[in-house]
Design a protein around this motif. Structure first.
Motif, PDB file in Angstrom:
ATOM      1  N   LYS A  22       0.818  -1.176   0.151  1.00 34.21           N
ATOM      2  CA  LYS A  22       0.023   0.028  -0.024  1.00 34.21           C
ATOM      3  C   LYS A  22       0.848   1.155   0.043  1.00 34.21           C
ATOM      4  O   LYS A  22       0.555   2.183  -0.645  1.00 34.21           O
ATOM      5  N   ASP A  24      -1.795   5.085  -3.009  1.00 34.82           N
ATOM      6  CA  ASP A  24      -3.193   5.186  -3.115  1.00 34.82           C
ATOM      7  C   ASP A  24      -3.608   5.586  -4.618  1.00 34.82           C
ATOM      8  O   ASP A  24      -4.423   6.220  -4.997  1.00 34.82           O
ATOM      9  N   GLY A  37      -5.374  -3.407   4.936  1.00 35.68           N
ATOM     10  CA  GLY A  37      -5.191  -2.547   3.751  1.00 35.68           C
ATOM     11  C   GLY A  37      -5.925  -3.083   2.599  1.00 35.68           C
ATOM     12  O   GLY A  37      -6.014  -2.408   1.506  1.00 35.68           O
TER      13      GLY A  37
END
Length: 355
Positions: free
Chosen positions: A142, A147, A210
């Motif tokens: 992640k 993102d 996540g």
């Protein structure tokens, strides 16, 4: 508060390219998203350079290596989703079953389960501890993804995991696994339930770590008759779907399981994977026409010339329809696929419908 209640159902983080997540929600999109099963792996030269230095399960169990392998294809091709580099057989390992990866054989279980007394010894582990390295790999991935795109976590179906635990290695028929189910039925169901309970806990931990979405791979479901599929595979997959769908979107991919698409479509899964033996028209019909579908380009067709790949991909999108659809292969990418052919597949989707 239990684990399910503690997981936030809405991701607080804004993912810049959320095309994949929007398709899972059935939203209208400008084009369908695209990724490839087994995209993080053996067809990439940068993966092979890591493979030369580290054995398979070292790669899986080292978060820095797993996260690097996961993002390699994203850097090169820019897919709309990443899928964590790992393996479905980390589950039996966590349950106390030794699993090796042997050259020219693949997965190998030195002491396969063949009698019911062995099932009693199988552990249901605390996955946060036993498989903590997977959660660490998700967190590291992640960070690398920053993102930009969603991250998919996955697990094998309980039936598929049982196949390896009982057969002891890959097989075209998994006849010993079937024999165990048909002759030691109670023990088989006990084992399937233990695998299911472990998998549910494992996938919940992945979402906590996540993972933005989950995929369940039923690689060997198509070896069962429709009747036996509804006895030994689907009820356990459905348990997983029911447990995970409030927490993250779930895709179910059953290779050779076209006969189960209608039943699967009623589960509340966000999407269903389709292999290349089922036409888009039949897949839409069998699944009821209202659920997002994923697939189903024949992986071997990536050997075709790039211009032909582009034309075939555009035709495939036209047949499935651009909405409620995720472009993918009908199974994992093959190791001998040329890099520029894989690129042609991804680029064809990104260029749709403008060329």
């Amino acid at each position: 508060m239990n684990k399910t209640e503690s997981i936030t159902t809405e991701k607080k983080i804004h993912i810049k390219n959320d095309l994949y997540l929007r398709a899972l929600r059935g939203e209208i999109v400008e084009r369908p998203p695209v990724w490839m099963m087994r995209q993080a792996g053996r067809y990439l030269p940068e993966f092979m350079s890591i493979k030369e230095k580290y054995d398979f399960f070292t790669r899986c169990q080292t978060p820095e290596l797993a996260s690097e392998i996961t993002v390699q294809p994203i850097r090169r091709f820019g897919m709309d989703a990443a899928i964590l580099f790992s393996d479905i057989l980390v589950i039996p390992q966590a349950m106390g079953v030794e699993v090796e990866m042997r050259a020219n054989i693949g997965p190998f279980v030195p002491n396969p389960i063949r009698i019911k007394s062995q099932v009693k010894d199988i552990q249901i582990p605390e996955t946060k501890e036993a498989l903590g390295y997977v959660m660490d790999a998700i967190k590291a991935t992640k960070e690398l993804l920053n993102d930009e795109i969603p991250l998919i976590g996955f697990a094998g179906s309980p039936w598929t995991i049982l196949c390896y635990m009982v057969q002891g290695q890959g097989s075209k028929t998994f006849d010993l696994a079937k024999e165990f189910c048909f002759t030691e039925t109670e023990a088989a169901h006990n084992l399937l339930q233990k695998i299911t309970d472990t998998t549910i806990d494992y996938l919940k931990e992945k979402v906590i770590a996540g993972a933005d979405a989950i995929q369940i791979f039923d690689s060997w479901g198509g070896l069962l008759s429709p009747t036996d599929y509804n006895i030994f595979s689907w009820p356990y997959i459905n348990q997983i779907v029911q447990a995970i769908k409030p927490l993250a979107p779930v895709t179910v991919f059953g290779k050779g399981c076209w006969f189960a698409l209608n039943e699967m479509s009623k589960s509340g899964a966000s999407a269903l994977g389709v292999d290349w033996t089922c036409s888009p028209k039949n897949a839409r019909y069998l699944s009821g026409g209202n659920i997002t579908l994923q697939g189903n380009f024949d992986p071997a067709r990536l050997m075709s010339p790039p211009e032909m790949i582009k034309n075939m991909v555009h035709q495939m999108i036209d047949e499935f329809g651009k909405d409620k659809y995720i472009v993918n292969l009908g199974h994992g990418i093959l190791p001998n696929i040329p890099i520029d052919h894989a690129k042609a597949f991804i680029d064809a989707v990104k260029s749709y419908p403008n060329s």
